[in-house]
Motif scaffolding. Sequence first.
Motif, PDB file in Angstrom:
ATOM      1  N   GLY A 306       0.771  -1.243   0.000  1.00  0.00           N
ATOM      2  CA  GLY A 306       0.000   0.000   0.000  1.00  0.00           C
ATOM      3  C   GLY A 306       0.799   1.288   0.000  1.00  0.00           C
ATOM      4  O   GLY A 306       0.207   2.374  -0.017  1.00  0.00           O
ATOM      5  N   SER A 321      -0.212   5.260   1.807  1.00  0.00           N
ATOM      6  CA  SER A 321      -1.354   5.775   1.029  1.00  0.00           C
ATOM      7  C   SER A 321      -2.608   5.949   1.864  1.00  0.00           C
ATOM      8  O   SER A 321      -3.587   6.534   1.403  1.00  0.00           O
ATOM      9  CB  SER A 321      -1.665   4.803  -0.112  1.00  0.00           C
ATOM     10  OG  SER A 321      -2.084   3.547   0.419  1.00  0.00           O
ATOM     11  N   ALA A 323      -4.072   3.183   3.051  1.00  0.00           N
ATOM     12  CA  ALA A 323      -4.599   1.821   3.040  1.00  0.00           C
ATOM     13  C   ALA A 323      -3.440   0.849   3.195  1.00  0.00           C
ATOM     14  O   ALA A 323      -2.356   1.077   2.651  1.00  0.00           O
ATOM     15  CB  ALA A 323      -5.350   1.540   1.742  1.00  0.00           C
ATOM     16  N   HIS A 325      -2.635  -3.170   2.639  1.00  0.00           N
ATOM     17  CA  HIS A 325      -3.185  -4.363   2.002  1.00  0.00           C
ATOM     18  C   HIS A 325      -2.446  -5.620   2.468  1.00  0.00           C
ATOM     19  O   HIS A 325      -1.247  -5.579   2.761  1.00  0.00           O
ATOM     20  CB  HIS A 325      -3.077  -4.253   0.479  1.00  0.00           C
ATOM     21  CG  HIS A 325      -3.649  -2.998  -0.078  1.00  0.00           C
ATOM     22  ND1 HIS A 325      -4.924  -2.563   0.234  1.00  0.00           N
ATOM     23  CD2 HIS A 325      -3.118  -2.068  -0.921  1.00  0.00           C
ATOM     24  CE1 HIS A 325      -5.165  -1.414  -0.413  1.00  0.00           C
ATOM     25  NE2 HIS A 325      -4.081  -1.095  -1.105  1.00  0.00           N
TER      26      HIS A 325
END
Length: 448
Positions: A306, A321, A323, A325
């Motif tokens: 991310g 970012s 987020a 993942h």
Amino acid sequence: MTATPAHTALWPAPHARGAVDATVHVPGSKSVTNRALVLASLASEPGWLRRPLRSRDTLLMAGALRALGVGIEETVSSSSSPAGAGTPTGPGEAWRVIPSTLHGPATVDVGNAGTVMRFLPPVATLADGPVRFDGDPRAYERPLHGVIDALRTLGARIDDEGRGALPLTVHGGGGLDGGPVEIDASSSSQFVSALLLSAPRFNQGVEVRHTGSSLPSMPHIRMTVDMLRAVGAQVDTPESGGEPNVWRVTPGALLGRDLTIEPDLSNAQPFLAAALVTAGTVVIPDWPERTTQPGDRLREIFTEMGGSCELAERGLEFTGSGAVHGIDVDLGEVGELTPGIAAVAALADSPSTLRGVAHLRLHETDRLAALTKEINELGGDVTETADGLHIRPRRLHGGIFHTYDDHRMATAGAILGLAVDGVQIENVATTAKTLPDFPELWAGMLGN
């Protein structure tokens, strides 16, 4: 009132109040520093190490080499040092290494440092006299049989009472025949590096043939080979057209060098992770454009999880970012990154599978069992697999995160604490093994 012992003290892991924005100067690489100390000690002339890491593992290595007769002088160089004057230029600490005839009797404390317990028995075969190796209780449990058996095949006499582990005594004879040897290094790539580092001083050099299953942490073997070649050794490897799983080192003199130690990229991991999980930005100065350090793989892994990064003039700039993942990744070559990746994965928006790291059960602690237990006790959902971990993100809560005297467990807990209020790290002082002053660096990054 008596002070609380460092190993039981609880450190409240700082909780991030917002996005991190910091520049973090990461100390030098432990792996490079300890390899450089060995090679400089075996050279035919003095050398310099600039910006070496001063941590428990590297100070144990320096102390052990001093016990064998090597001169290691610590100085502080300044930018006013004249070029060509025989001293390194530029600011920072430097170690001058003065090779000498190696001798016993001597006693080596390896602590719980894999590099010391594995790299120095081959060096001890070159000493004149007995060299006893001992260390922390956990060191007794870590595999050493690959080095012991190989050295016996090459002509060394070693007393280990059949344990294949510490404590042991190497009866140095002032040299070693060397030659061909077969080993199973599937439990630690350090078995291969240990033999290669001292091989130029063996009468016949060495031909190391790995006979086991997959070989973990290959970047560390490439690091060893690159550093040997940089000091004049002739090394044939599978990558240079040789046989698969075979490394050959020709006997010969090693050069003294003026070497600047790279930042420890694996130790940069928690700081990059901080940018990822807080949607912030962290800059690591002096990140090398080309390196054999496994930590360089973080750029790829954390980007997939991310973040984004740019290698610019001021260093590596990494930005989260917002987020995080999950990831399915084989970490066989970069197993030391597993604890930090597991911590980030526990905070992700989707499950992760970390593979290829069964050998972590034999590290400073059983890292797979430890990560499973500690993350789950904070409310996580981690299961061990045959060769790694499966992590399903859950809402976590505060609690005590135990470290098992393992520096990477401590930094993994600190990453979790950024996003989870109330995490307390037991024995954060264990980070001094490779990352001195971690709590201060962490607080500085957060502006605390």
